[in-house]
Design a protein around this motif. Structure first.
Motif, short mmCIF file in Angstrom:
data_model
loop_
_atom_site.label_atom_id
_atom_site.label_comp_id
_atom_site.label_asym_id
_atom_site.label_seq_id
_atom_site.Cartn_x
_atom_site.Cartn_y
_atom_site.Cartn_z
N MET A 63 -11.84 -47.83 95.93
CA MET A 63 -11.58 -48.77 94.84
C MET A 63 -12.83 -49.08 94.02
SD MET A 63 -9.15 -51.91 94.97
CE MET A 63 -8.95 -52.96 93.54
N THR A 64 -14.01 -48.89 94.62
CA THR A 64 -15.24 -49.13 93.86
C THR A 64 -15.86 -47.80 93.41
OG1 THR A 64 -16.51 -49.18 95.91
CG2 THR A 64 -15.78 -51.31 95.07
N LYS A 65 -15.12 -46.69 93.57
CA LYS A 65 -15.57 -45.35 93.17
C LYS A 65 -16.93 -45.02 93.80
CE LYS A 65 -13.07 -45.06 88.82
NZ LYS A 65 -13.12 -44.75 87.41
N SER A 66 -17.07 -45.37 95.07
CA SER A 66 -18.35 -45.21 95.74
C SER A 66 -18.36 -44.01 96.68
CB SER A 66 -18.64 -46.46 96.59
OG SER A 66 -18.58 -47.62 95.79
N GLU A 67 -19.55 -43.42 96.83
CA GLU A 67 -19.71 -42.31 97.79
C GLU A 67 -20.26 -42.93 99.08
OE1 GLU A 67 -22.68 -39.54 96.49
OE2 GLU A 67 -22.42 -38.27 98.26
N ILE A 68 -19.42 -42.92 100.09
CA ILE A 68 -19.81 -43.62 101.32
C ILE A 68 -19.56 -42.74 102.55
CG2 ILE A 68 -19.16 -45.57 102.84
CD1 ILE A 68 -18.87 -47.29 100.40
N THR A 69 -20.49 -42.78 103.48
CA THR A 69 -20.28 -42.13 104.77
C THR A 69 -20.10 -43.22 105.81
OG1 THR A 69 -21.63 -40.26 104.12
CG2 THR A 69 -21.30 -40.56 106.49
N ILE A 70 -19.00 -43.15 106.54
CA ILE A 70 -18.76 -44.12 107.62
C ILE A 70 -19.13 -43.39 108.91
CG2 ILE A 70 -17.12 -45.76 108.61
CD1 ILE A 70 -15.35 -45.26 106.10
N LYS A 71 -20.14 -43.91 109.59
CA LYS A 71 -20.73 -43.20 110.73
C LYS A 71 -19.92 -43.40 112.02
CE LYS A 71 -24.21 -41.37 110.64
NZ LYS A 71 -24.35 -39.92 110.32
N ASN A 72 -19.91 -42.38 112.85
CA ASN A 72 -19.40 -42.45 114.24
C ASN A 72 -18.08 -43.23 114.36
OD1 ASN A 72 -21.79 -41.14 114.99
ND2 ASN A 72 -22.87 -43.09 115.04
N VAL A 73 -17.03 -42.67 113.77
CA VAL A 73 -15.77 -43.42 113.68
C VAL A 73 -14.83 -43.21 114.87
CG1 VAL A 73 -15.82 -43.47 111.17
CG2 VAL A 73 -14.64 -41.59 112.33
N SER A 74 -15.14 -42.24 115.74
CA SER A 74 -14.24 -41.87 116.83
C SER A 74 -12.90 -41.39 116.26
CB SER A 74 -14.02 -43.05 117.81
OG SER A 74 -13.28 -42.62 118.90
N TRP A 75 -12.97 -40.26 115.55
CA TRP A 75 -11.80 -39.70 114.86
C TRP A 75 -10.54 -39.65 115.72
CZ3 TRP A 75 -10.12 -37.91 110.17
CH2 TRP A 75 -11.04 -37.92 109.12
N GLU A 76 -10.73 -39.28 117.00
CA GLU A 76 -9.52 -39.07 117.82
C GLU A 76 -8.78 -40.37 118.09
OE1 GLU A 76 -12.63 -38.78 118.88
OE2 GLU A 76 -12.86 -39.20 121.00
N ASN A 77 -9.38 -41.50 117.75
CA ASN A 77 -8.70 -42.79 117.98
C ASN A 77 -8.22 -43.45 116.70
OD1 ASN A 77 -8.81 -43.30 120.94
ND2 ASN A 77 -10.98 -42.89 120.59
N LEU A 78 -8.18 -42.70 115.59
CA LEU A 78 -7.81 -43.33 114.31
C LEU A 78 -6.32 -43.19 113.98
CD1 LEU A 78 -10.90 -42.48 112.07
CD2 LEU A 78 -10.37 -44.61 113.25
N GLY A 79 -5.62 -42.37 114.75
CA GLY A 79 -4.17 -42.24 114.54
C GLY A 79 -3.84 -41.89 113.10
N LEU A 80 -2.89 -42.63 112.52
CA LEU A 80 -2.39 -42.34 111.17
C LEU A 80 -3.29 -42.88 110.05
CD1 LEU A 80 1.44 -43.11 111.57
CD2 LEU A 80 0.43 -40.90 110.99
N ILE A 81 -4.37 -43.56 110.42
CA ILE A 81 -5.15 -44.26 109.38
C ILE A 81 -5.68 -43.31 108.29
CG2 ILE A 81 -7.24 -45.66 108.96
CD1 ILE A 81 -6.62 -47.05 111.70
N PRO A 82 -6.38 -42.21 108.65
CA PRO A 82 -6.89 -41.35 107.56
C PRO A 82 -5.76 -40.80 106.69
CG PRO A 82 -7.96 -40.82 109.65
CD PRO A 82 -6.84 -41.76 109.98
N ASN A 83 -4.69 -40.33 107.31
CA ASN A 83 -3.62 -39.72 106.50
C ASN A 83 -2.90 -40.72 105.63
OD1 ASN A 83 -4.11 -37.12 107.05
ND2 ASN A 83 -2.51 -36.88 108.62
#
Ligand SMILES: CC(=O)N[C@H]1[C@@H](OP(=O)(O)OP(=O)(O)OC[C@H]2O[C@@H](n3ccc(=O)[nH]c3=O)[C@H](O)[C@@H]2O)O[C@H](CO)[C@@H](O)[C@@H]1O
Ligand SMILES: C=C(OP(=O)(O)O)C(=O)O
Length: 437
Positions: A253-273
């Motif tokens: 929403m702020t058109k920003s380039e951001i890296t979110i570190k060490n997110v534990s991808w395997e525990n994010l479920g449906l959030i990214p999609n």
């Protein structure tokens, strides 16, 4: 009460590391009551709700030894159960939602657990029936004092006894409470329609490392073979998936380039999609999330048949209700329309009035549903003064303010501080113009 002053309209840039998960930490901290041995917990977020729970544990007699930042060793070898009957406890226990989860461990280990009506967000009815029906099924006697909303359970002489139970709903804190009571019950308990968020998976893993015998972890059918006693352990809290979702929304929403570190991808479920359905580009880079600056905006994907996208909450592995307010605010600048359906809570969408004041196109259909017609950045939100009604509405308004033109003021920021660690400082580190006053 504190306020944030936010000058919006400038893209942010950089890396942000999520804090430890608030809702997991609340369960894990309560579990330290299950043993007299030392339990070391790492990655504890430094936020109001967690600090209140740590103080409460201290007042119950739990020894608290602070290690490096975020790491604490607890030892519940001299618990003062009498504290539960003091006036001080009545005040303290009602100050947050998570305190309800001291009841299961206290009942299991000391034969009684009391709690005043717990606090937390005022986002609709928040019943506790599932918790207490579970304890009753294990043999506990239940009493409720309507005048001062005080709940109590006591176990019979022979202690709690395992049984088969089907929960009336997959309550997150209810499941945690029942599991923590059942681990020390005699015999085997099965809990069907159990909640299975990563918070609960983590709790069960911790309990197993303390000597509990829980199988079915991650599913909605848990089998718990009761044991005599539990021992110490070391446990590390996962990154907060709700914070991660909040930063995804903020970046887009702020058109920003951001890296979110060490997110534990395997525990994010449906959030990214789910955020991808709004047209947001989310790249997996090792265990980080990379979000490019969405200079040309983001376009909502319709369903296969062309019908309007609906984003609704559901018990895990469904999409968490705690991110719907954030999805809603992000949708106000998308290209396209989205129906937001908040099924679990009936008072969580009223904050849209504030977004409408800022110029967002939203139609609140009823307390559970809102249609958002995205601006596609053709019209910027206008800065305003607003008060944060609950934790997730608060962060959504903050995201709206960071994308708006001009200086906004957010009041009642304790609501945000109860779940987001040093948020102003961390956002300033990636370029946000936000000050606490
Ligand atoms: C401290 C903590 O961990 N808080 C979280 C926890 O609260 P909490 O454990 O209090 O929430 P519950 O899971 O008990 O229920 C949340 C709401 O959803 C309703 N419900 C629940 C299950 C279900 O199958 N159907 C249904 O309608 C309940 O009636 C209630 O109104 O879980 C909620 C639901 O994910 C989150 O919003 C809270 O952030
Ligand atoms: C509703 C929430 O918290 P609590 O259950 O503590 O009110 C939340 O974390 O979004």
């Amino acid at each position: 009460m504190g306020i944030f002053k936010i000058e919006g309209g400038t893209p942010l840039k950089g890396e942000i590391t999520p804090q430890g998960a608030k809702n997991e930490a609340l369960q894990i901290l309560c579990a330290v009551l299950l043993t007299g041995d030392k339990v070391r917990i790492n990655n504890i977020p430094d936020i109001i709700d967690i600090n209140k729970l740590i103080t409460l544990l201290g007042n119950l007699g739990v020894k608290i030894q602070r290690n490096e930042p975020g790491s604490i060793t607890f030892q519940a070898d001299e618990v003062n159960v009498g504290y539960l009957e003091t006036e001080a406890f009545k005040k303290e226990g009602g100050a947050l939602r998570g305190s309800i989860m001291i009841v299961g461990p206290l009942l299991a280990r000391f034969g009684k657990g009391y709690i005043p009506k717990p606090g937390g967000d005022k986002i609709g009815r928040r019943r506790l029936d599932t918790h207490f029906e579970g304890f009753i099924n294990l043999g506990a006697k239940f009493r409720y004092n309507r005048e001062d909303h005080f709940y109590g359970v006591e176990s019979p002489e022979e202690g709690l006894t395992g049984t088969d139970m089907l929960l009336d709903e997959a309550s997150v804190t209810g499941t945690a409470n029942i599991v923590m009571a059942a681990v020390l019950a005699k015999g085997t308990t099965t809990v069907y329609n159990a909640a299975c968020e990563p918070y609960l998976q983590q709790l069960c893993k911790m309990l197993n490392s303390m000597g509990a015998k829980i199988t079915g972890v991650g599913s909605n059918l848990l089998t718990i073979e009761g044991v005599e006693s539990l021992g110490g352990c070391e446990h590390t809290i996962l990154p907060d998936m709700i914070e991660i979702g909040s930063w995804i929304g903020l970046a887009a929403m702020t058109k920003s380039e951001i890296t979110i570190k060490n997110v534990s991808w395997e525990n994010l479920g449906l959030i990214p999609n789910t955020f991808r359905k709004l047209g947001i580009t989310i790249e997996k880079r090792n265990d980080d999330i990379y979000i490019p600056a969405h200079k040309d905006g983001y376009e909502v994907k319709t369903d296969i048949d062309g019908s309007i996208l609906t984003i609704a909450d559901a018990p895990w592995p469904g999409f968490t209700p705690d991110l719907l307010s954030i999805v809603l605010v992000v949708a106000t600048q998308a290209k396209g329309d989205v129906l937001i359906h908040q099924k679990m809570f009936e008072s969580r969408l009223f904050f849209v009035d504030k977004l409408i004041d800022m110029g967002a196109k939203i139609m609140l259909c009823d307390p559970h549903r809102a249609v958002v017609m995205g601006h596609n950045f053709e019209s910027q939100l206008k800065a305003t003064t607003m008060s944060s009604p609950d934790i997730r509405a608060g962060i959504s308004l903050l995201i709206a303010a960071l994308s708006a033109k001009g200086t906004s003021t957010i009041q009642n920021i304790e609501q945000i501080d109860r779940g987001y660690e040093r948020i102003d400082e961390r956002l300033r580190a990636i370029g946000a113009k936000i000050v606490r006053a």
